[in-house]
Scaffold this active site. Structure first.
Site, PDB file in Angstrom:
ATOM      1  N   GLU A 102     153.669  40.781 -45.668  1.00 24.55           N
ATOM      2  CA  GLU A 102     153.189  40.350 -47.010  1.00 24.55           C
ATOM      3  C   GLU A 102     154.233  40.127 -48.102  1.00 24.55           C
ATOM      4  O   GLU A 102     154.160  39.094 -48.898  1.00 24.55           O
ATOM      5  CB  GLU A 102     152.555  41.625 -47.639  1.00 24.55           C
ATOM      6  CG  GLU A 102     151.274  42.024 -46.521  1.00 24.55           C
ATOM      7  CD  GLU A 102     151.554  43.073 -45.732  1.00 24.55           C
ATOM      8  OE1 GLU A 102     150.785  43.800 -44.998  1.00 24.55           O
ATOM      9  OE2 GLU A 102     152.887  43.233 -45.270  1.00 24.55           O
ATOM     10  N   CYS A 110     154.594  46.123 -50.434  1.00 25.68           N
ATOM     11  CA  CYS A 110     154.004  44.796 -50.532  1.00 25.68           C
ATOM     12  C   CYS A 110     152.925  44.381 -51.415  1.00 25.68           C
ATOM     13  O   CYS A 110     152.800  43.260 -51.859  1.00 25.68           O
ATOM     14  CB  CYS A 110     153.470  44.808 -49.043  1.00 25.68           C
ATOM     15  SG  CYS A 110     154.504  44.631 -47.560  1.00 25.68           S
TER      16      CYS A 110
END
Length: 159
Positions: A57, A88
């Protein structure tokens, strides 16, 4: 985007997770879509880079902003095979994505006795509320496949 689009792009994210697992990485995948086109996709590279921040991510959010040539992407959609960890989700927030599509939720893949995914009462919804983010959240897209990524690799997730 339609349910069909979400399904198609999540399938690409799942492919990234499988690609990473085949390289010895943890099985996470992320995809960024702008204007109906994939502008970034990547597996996690945390293991091979010996980099605690190289989650799929965080990598994908950075790749997407560079590909779009701008720091904020409110008109873009981010796909994650698993509910992003706090770090993330912070990267997805910092990139200003307007929509987040998630496969597996942390509550579905908690591993008893393991540090991975045991974020107590953390959730995307709590983070969004805390920071005042105008985020469209879509959950449950190909979730069974995403959950299976982590069930089969539970021992590896703490590496």
């Amino acid at each position: 985007m339609s349910t069909t689009d979400h399904d198609r792009f999540m399938r690409i994210a799942i492919g990234e997770a499988h690609r990473g697992a085949a390289m010895g990485e943890q099985p996470f995948g992320a995809v960024a879509v702008l204007g109906g086109e994939v502008i970034a996709q990547t597996p996690s590279l945390k293991v091979s880079r010996c980099d605690a921040t190289a989650h799929s991510e965080t990598l994908c959010a950075g790749m997407a902003t560079r590909a779009a040539g701008r720091r904020h992407l409110p008109d873009a959609t981010f796909y994650a095979t698993c509910e992003p960890c706090p770090m993330c989700l912070g990267a997805v927030f910092a990139a200003g994505f307007g929509t987040l599509v998630v496969g597996a939720r942390n509550a579905d893949i908690r591993v008893p006795g393991r540090a991975a995914f045991n974020f107590r009462d953390y959730s995307i919804e709590r983070f969004v509320e805390m920071v005042g983010w105008d985020l469209a959240l879509v959950t449950g897209v190909r979730s069974d496949e995403c959950v299976e990524l982590y069930r089969t690799a539970a021992v590896e997730l703490t590496r």
